[in-house]
Design a protein around this motif. Structure first.
Motif, PDB file in Angstrom:
ATOM      1  N   PRO A  41       0.836  -1.205   0.000  1.00 21.20           N
ATOM      2  CA  PRO A  41       0.000   0.000   0.000  1.00 21.20           C
ATOM      3  C   PRO A  41       0.872   1.257   0.000  1.00 21.20           C
ATOM      4  N   PRO A  42       0.339   2.348  -0.551  1.00 21.99           N
ATOM      5  CA  PRO A  42       1.123   3.588  -0.590  1.00 21.99           C
ATOM      6  C   PRO A  42       1.361   4.134   0.818  1.00 21.99           C
ATOM      7  N   ALA A  43       2.566   4.632   1.026  1.00 22.83           N
ATOM      8  CA  ALA A  43       2.947   5.185   2.331  1.00 22.83           C
ATOM      9  C   ALA A  43       3.682   6.502   2.111  1.00 22.83           C
ATOM     10  N   PHE A  44       3.708   7.305   3.153  1.00 25.50           N
ATOM     11  CA  PHE A  44       4.407   8.590   3.132  1.00 25.50           C
ATOM     12  C   PHE A  44       5.512   8.566   4.164  1.00 25.50           C
ATOM     13  N   LYS A  45       6.634   9.206   3.831  1.00 26.20           N
ATOM     14  CA  LYS A  45       7.689   9.404   4.818  1.00 26.20           C
ATOM     15  C   LYS A  45       7.409  10.722   5.527  1.00 26.20           C
ATOM     16  N   VAL A  46       7.285  10.659   6.837  1.00 30.34           N
ATOM     17  CA  VAL A  46       7.130  11.850   7.660  1.00 30.34           C
ATOM     18  C   VAL A  46       8.332  11.850   8.595  1.00 30.34           C
ATOM     19  N   GLY A  47       9.312  12.637   8.229  1.00 30.37           N
ATOM     20  CA  GLY A  47      10.574  12.566   8.952  1.00 30.37           C
ATOM     21  C   GLY A  47      11.212  11.208   8.669  1.00 30.37           C
ATOM     22  N   ARG A  48      11.475  10.460   9.726  1.00 27.60           N
ATOM     23  CA  ARG A  48      12.051   9.118   9.573  1.00 27.60           C
ATOM     24  C   ARG A  48      10.982   8.031   9.566  1.00 27.60           C
ATOM     25  N   HIS A  49       9.731   8.419   9.699  1.00 25.32           N
ATOM     26  CA  HIS A  49       8.663   7.456   9.931  1.00 25.32           C
ATOM     27  C   HIS A  49       7.767   7.275   8.711  1.00 25.32           C
ATOM     28  N   LEU A  50       7.235   6.076   8.556  1.00 30.85           N
ATOM     29  CA  LEU A  50       6.255   5.801   7.512  1.00 30.85           C
ATOM     30  C   LEU A  50       4.866   6.049   8.071  1.00 30.85           C
ATOM     31  N   ARG A  51       4.028   6.664   7.251  1.00 31.93           N
ATOM     32  CA  ARG A  51       2.639   6.878   7.624  1.00 31.93           C
ATOM     33  C   ARG A  51       1.757   6.482   6.447  1.00 31.93           C
ATOM     34  N   TYR A  52       0.599   5.958   6.767  1.00 33.59           N
ATOM     35  CA  TYR A  52      -0.332   5.470   5.761  1.00 33.59           C
ATOM     36  C   TYR A  52      -1.654   6.220   5.875  1.00 33.59           C
ATOM     37  N   ASP A  53      -2.213   6.592   4.735  1.00 29.21           N
ATOM     38  CA  ASP A  53      -3.540   7.193   4.685  1.00 29.21           C
ATOM     39  C   ASP A  53      -4.549   6.045   4.704  1.00 29.21           C
ATOM     40  N   PRO A  54      -5.414   5.985   5.711  1.00 34.88           N
ATOM     41  CA  PRO A  54      -6.365   4.873   5.809  1.00 34.88           C
ATOM     42  C   PRO A  54      -7.247   4.717   4.569  1.00 34.88           C
ATOM     43  N   ALA A  55      -7.660   5.822   3.957  1.00 32.37           N
ATOM     44  CA  ALA A  55      -8.496   5.743   2.753  1.00 32.37           C
ATOM     45  C   ALA A  55      -7.713   5.131   1.591  1.00 32.37           C
ATOM     46  N   ALA A  56      -6.449   5.524   1.436  1.00 27.74           N
ATOM     47  CA  ALA A  56      -5.612   4.969   0.370  1.00 27.74           C
ATOM     48  C   ALA A  56      -5.329   3.488   0.635  1.00 27.74           C
ATOM     49  N   LEU A  57      -5.169   3.135   1.894  1.00 27.59           N
ATOM     50  CA  LEU A  57      -4.943   1.740   2.252  1.00 27.59           C
ATOM     51  C   LEU A  57      -6.151   0.886   1.894  1.00 27.59           C
ATOM     52  N   ARG A  58      -7.349   1.401   2.219  1.00 30.64           N
ATOM     53  CA  ARG A  58      -8.565   0.656   1.891  1.00 30.64           C
ATOM     54  C   ARG A  58      -8.754   0.539   0.382  1.00 30.64           C
ATOM     55  N   ALA A  59      -8.412   1.595  -0.362  1.00 31.89           N
ATOM     56  CA  ALA A  59      -8.504   1.558  -1.832  1.00 31.89           C
ATOM     57  C   ALA A  59      -7.521   0.534  -2.399  1.00 31.89           C
ATOM     58  N   TRP A  60      -6.311   0.514  -1.865  1.00 35.06           N
ATOM     59  CA  TRP A  60      -5.311  -0.470  -2.301  1.00 35.06           C
ATOM     60  C   TRP A  60      -5.811  -1.883  -2.034  1.00 35.06           C
ATOM     61  N   LEU A  61      -6.387  -2.080  -0.859  1.00 37.55           N
ATOM     62  CA  LEU A  61      -6.890  -3.398  -0.494  1.00 37.55           C
ATOM     63  C   LEU A  61      -8.044  -3.809  -1.417  1.00 37.55           C
ATOM     64  N   ALA A  62      -8.934  -2.885  -1.716  1.00 30.31           N
ATOM     65  CA  ALA A  62     -10.062  -3.178  -2.610  1.00 30.31           C
ATOM     66  C   ALA A  62      -9.577  -3.502  -4.024  1.00 30.31           C
ATOM     67  N   SER A  63      -8.485  -2.883  -4.456  1.00 33.26           N
ATOM     68  CA  SER A  63      -7.957  -3.141  -5.802  1.00 33.26           C
ATOM     69  C   SER A  63      -7.305  -4.516  -5.896  1.00 33.26           C
ATOM     70  N   ARG A  64      -7.042  -5.132  -4.773  1.00 37.44           N
ATOM     71  CA  ARG A  64      -6.391  -6.446  -4.758  1.00 37.44           C
ATOM     72  C   ARG A  64      -7.386  -7.584  -4.658  1.00 37.44           C
ATOM     73  N   GLU A  65      -8.691  -7.270  -4.690  1.00 41.83           N
ATOM     74  CA  GLU A  65      -9.696  -8.330  -4.604  1.00 41.83           C
ATOM     75  C   GLU A  65      -9.548  -9.296  -5.767  1.00 41.83           C
ATOM     76  N   VAL A  66      -9.739 -10.558  -5.470  1.00 39.76           N
ATOM     77  CA  VAL A  66      -9.588 -11.591  -6.496  1.00 39.76           C
ATOM     78  C   VAL A  66     -10.935 -11.821  -7.161  1.00 39.76           C
TER      79      VAL A  66
END
Length: 66
Positions: A41-66
């Motif tokens: 899933p897409p992630a952002f670097k915020v300083g040294r840390h990775l952060r994920y947008d929950p909406a983008a995560l859900r969209a990524w997950l939905a795009s992986r449906e079989v």
């Protein structure tokens, strides 16, 4: 008299690697491997840390449906 309606912007808090790991039920190491191989899933670097947008995560997950 002119009235202006201020629209409230709702911003969902960004998730940490641990949050995403718990949500997807995969180890954090898997998330780092996916990011390294550019398949996760897409992630952002915020300083040294990775952060994920929950909406983008859900969209990524939905795009992986079989």
């Amino acid at each position: 008299m002119a009235t202006s309606s201020a629209s409230a912007v709702v911003v969902e808090e960004l998730w940490t690697v641990d949050d995403v790991s718990a949500f997807l039920r995969v180890p954090t190491a898997t998330l780092y491997q996916w990011r390294h191989h550019r398949v996760g899933p897409p992630a952002f670097k915020v300083g040294r840390h990775l952060r994920y947008d929950p909406a983008a995560l859900r969209a990524w997950l939905a795009s992986r449906e079989v």
